[in-house]
Motif scaffolding. Structure first.
Motif, PDB file in Angstrom:
ATOM      1  N   LYS A 270      -5.461   8.429 -11.711  1.00  0.00           N
ATOM      2  CA  LYS A 270      -5.569   6.895 -11.550  1.00  0.00           C
ATOM      3  C   LYS A 270      -4.901   6.396 -10.437  1.00  0.00           C
ATOM      4  N   LYS A 271      -5.003   5.145  -9.887  1.00  0.00           N
ATOM      5  CA  LYS A 271      -4.276   4.435  -9.036  1.00  0.00           C
ATOM      6  C   LYS A 271      -3.526   3.157  -9.747  1.00  0.00           C
ATOM      7  N   ALA A 272      -2.490   2.942  -9.189  1.00  0.00           N
ATOM      8  CA  ALA A 272      -1.571   1.830  -9.934  1.00  0.00           C
ATOM      9  C   ALA A 272      -1.064   0.932  -8.641  1.00  0.00           C
ATOM     10  N   ILE A 273      -0.820  -0.254  -9.341  1.00  0.00           N
ATOM     11  CA  ILE A 273      -0.395  -1.103  -8.275  1.00  0.00           C
ATOM     12  C   ILE A 273       0.898  -2.047  -9.138  1.00  0.00           C
ATOM     13  N   VAL A 274       1.822  -2.196  -8.686  1.00  0.00           N
ATOM     14  CA  VAL A 274       3.031  -2.947  -9.265  1.00  0.00           C
ATOM     15  C   VAL A 274       3.369  -4.054  -8.540  1.00  0.00           C
ATOM     16  N   VAL A 275       3.256  -5.375  -9.087  1.00  0.00           N
ATOM     17  CA  VAL A 275       3.424  -6.567  -8.325  1.00  0.00           C
ATOM     18  C   VAL A 275       4.540  -7.216  -8.955  1.00  0.00           C
ATOM     19  N   SER A 276       5.367  -7.848  -8.154  1.00  0.00           N
ATOM     20  CA  SER A 276       6.752  -8.707  -8.660  1.00  0.00           C
ATOM     21  C   SER A 276       6.979  -9.713  -7.713  1.00  0.00           C
ATOM     22  N   THR A 277       7.223 -11.038  -7.978  1.00  0.00           N
ATOM     23  CA  THR A 277       7.900 -11.963  -7.390  1.00  0.00           C
ATOM     24  C   THR A 277       9.191 -12.352  -7.856  1.00  0.00           C
ATOM     25  N   ALA A 278       9.911 -13.098  -6.819  1.00  0.00           N
ATOM     26  CA  ALA A 278      11.209 -13.615  -7.130  1.00  0.00           C
ATOM     27  C   ALA A 278      11.342 -14.735  -6.581  1.00  0.00           C
ATOM     28  N   ALA A 279      12.376 -15.817  -6.979  1.00  0.00           N
ATOM     29  CA  ALA A 279      12.578 -16.786  -6.132  1.00  0.00           C
ATOM     30  C   ALA A 279      12.941 -16.333  -4.615  1.00  0.00           C
ATOM     31  N   GLY A 280      14.071 -15.515  -4.715  1.00  0.00           N
ATOM     32  CA  GLY A 280      14.458 -14.860  -3.291  1.00  0.00           C
ATOM     33  C   GLY A 280      14.728 -13.541  -3.188  1.00  0.00           C
ATOM     34  N   ALA A 281      15.639 -12.815  -4.218  1.00  0.00           N
ATOM     35  CA  ALA A 281      15.634 -11.484  -4.109  1.00  0.00           C
ATOM     36  C   ALA A 281      15.691 -10.694  -5.393  1.00  0.00           C
ATOM     37  N   GLY A 282      15.621  -9.389  -5.262  1.00  0.00           N
ATOM     38  CA  GLY A 282      15.575  -8.515  -6.446  1.00  0.00           C
ATOM     39  C   GLY A 282      14.185  -8.055  -6.578  1.00  0.00           C
ATOM     40  N   MET A 283      13.360  -8.360  -5.964  1.00  0.00           N
ATOM     41  CA  MET A 283      11.924  -7.689  -6.339  1.00  0.00           C
ATOM     42  C   MET A 283      11.918  -6.396  -6.346  1.00  0.00           C
TER      43      MET A 283
END
Ligand SMILES: Cc1cc2nc3c(=O)[nH]c(=O)nc-3n(C[C@H](O)[C@H](O)[C@H](O)COP(=O)(O)O)c2cc1C
Length: 230
Positions: A115-128
């Motif tokens: 398989k292939k996988a993608i991890v997505v994260s957002t933050a307000a500013g830092a720590g993604m």
């Protein structure tokens, strides 16, 4: 192309919207299956270790099985999590714990190696990157060879607050990422993963304490030189 998106949050904020834009650029709507945590798996691991003997003995097996079956069929997994206190969300961490049996030392799934996988994260500013890292590590230890990531410091508390400039950037980034993922060939696992897998073959050939685990490896043919990767 079947895509499963597992959201480490119930709400449809910036992280979800980015994941959804990505899904829609990869495949058609009827090929996308979405799960929301904790709505679709509302438990914490109890530490009973039943899953590594027989996954159907997990107290939360019925809820897990729905997600397991969908993941099994998908070619691409998309895992999204907002950054909370420079880490993944608590529901995403609970999800990782509840799928402990998939880790290579226990009961890995052949399908994960393809398989292939993608991890997505957002933050307000830092720590993604700190939110992404444990999720990415988990996918690698499940055997997934192609793992991509997307992180954005979005300076917003929800999708409505995201600036037009950032929304245009997200569209462009998701177009590029979707093409990269679709065009990529499924890789062989890294040397480290192959080394670990082969080490586990030796361990399982001797093992009797976790004998059910060894039985799983035997059934896959892995104790007789078959490999889960192409
Ligand atoms: C409990 C909590 C912890 C957070 N921790 C961080 C953090 O460590 N760093 C940061 O930049 N933003 C932090 N944020 C802000 C969110 O990561 C940010 O707003 C994110 O884009 C929200 O995604 P969503 O719209 O998908 O919910 C936190 C928000 C919450 C609710």
């Amino acid at each position: 192309m079947k895509v499963v998106m597992i959201n480490g949050q119930n709400h449809k904020g910036s992280t979800y919207h980015i994941g959804k834009i990505l899904c829609e650029k990869i495949t058609q709507e009827n090929e996308i299956t979405e799960f929301f945590l904790p709505k679709d798996l509302n438990h914490f691991c109890t530490g009973c270790l039943a899953c590594i003997q027989d996954e159907s003995k997990c107290p939360f097996y019925n809820q897990k099985k729905v997600i397991m079956d969908a993941m099994e069929e998908a070619e691409i997994l998309i895992l999204t999590t907002p950054t909370y206190c420079m880490a993944p969300s608590a529901p995403m961490k609970a999800f990782i714990d509840l799928f402990y049996q998939y880790w290579i030392p226990h009961r890995p799934r052949k399908s994960m190696f393809l398989k292939k996988a993608i991890v997505v994260s957002t933050a307000a500013g830092a720590g993604m990157s700190k939110a992404i890292e444990p999720v990415k590590r988990t996918l690698k230890y499940w055997g997934v060879p192609n793992v991509y990531t997307y992180a954005l410091g979005i300076q917003a508390g929800n999708w409505e607050e995201v600036s037009e400039k950032n929304k245009i950037k997200i569209e462009k980034d998701m177009k590029r990422l979707s093409e990269k993922v679709k065009d990529s060939k499924v890789k062989q696992p890294s040397l480290y993963i192959k080394f670990m897998f082969n080490l586990m073959v030796k361990a399982k050939q001797k093992e009797d304490y976790f004998s059910d685990e060894s039985k799983h490896w035997k059934e896959q043919g892995w104790l007789d030189s078959k490999k889960p990767w192409r």
